[in-house]
Design a protein around this motif. Sequence first.
Motif, PDB file in Angstrom:
ATOM      1  N   UNK A  61      -3.851  -7.097   6.822  1.00 28.35           N
ATOM      2  CA  UNK A  61      -4.757  -8.467   6.235  1.00 28.35           C
ATOM      3  C   UNK A  61      -5.813  -8.257   5.234  1.00 28.35           C
ATOM      4  N   UNK A  62      -6.787  -7.199   5.394  1.00 26.15           N
ATOM      5  CA  UNK A  62      -7.581  -6.848   4.430  1.00 26.15           C
ATOM      6  C   UNK A  62      -7.052  -6.102   3.295  1.00 26.15           C
ATOM      7  N   UNK A  63      -5.935  -5.440   3.492  1.00 35.15           N
ATOM      8  CA  UNK A  63      -5.134  -4.734   2.437  1.00 35.15           C
ATOM      9  C   UNK A  63      -4.741  -5.804   1.288  1.00 35.15           C
ATOM     10  N   UNK A  64      -3.905  -6.685   2.168  1.00 38.03           N
ATOM     11  CA  UNK A  64      -3.469  -7.986   1.197  1.00 38.03           C
ATOM     12  C   UNK A  64      -4.452  -8.517   0.573  1.00 38.03           C
ATOM     13  N   UNK A  65      -5.529  -8.702   1.176  1.00 36.69           N
ATOM     14  CA  UNK A  65      -6.874  -9.537   0.538  1.00 36.69           C
ATOM     15  C   UNK A  65      -7.161  -8.711  -0.501  1.00 36.69           C
TER      16      UNK A  65
END
Length: 182
Positions: free
Chosen positions: A116-120
């Motif tokens: 999720x943080x990578x996509x963010x």
Amino acid sequence: MTGNATYEQCIEQGLAASLEQRSEAALALFAQASLADPTAGVPHLLIGAEHSSRGELRLAEAAFAQAVLLSPGLHLARYQLGLLQFSGQRTAAALATWQPLLALCDSHPLGHFVRGFTALAEDDHGASVRHFRRGLAHSREEAGVALGIGTVLDAVQHLLRPEEATPVAGEPRPRWASGGLH
């Protein structure tokens, strides 16, 4: 505490002190636990959490890094270290720190949160929301982490266009959506 306190006693008493908001005592007890077992990463994880709760983020980061160095499989320490790096706008460092968490089994929430943080970081808000939701759906033992992710998820959802906000068919319904984190 006597000079011959065991590692377990120091951890137990340190946790009690932390819960009682006696931060200095907690830090001293966790440091004593580290002396009792210099190879253990857990005392450093707890020291990091204590410093973080006090807003001492540099000290927290150093403690989490020591925990990961001593216990590379201590996933929560690795996640917290990466989170401090990410929030400090050191995305590359965070992604490198988190890399081993991507290999966790699908039922482990931390891998989903990292995705999720990578996509963010890639400005893919839709994918970020999907990964955070999947992680929340698996957050049984990581309730504290899940509460923080719930806050992040709310913020990211405000960035979505309406067509991105629709859940994907077959996607697990997060437990927080039905009040399941209480």
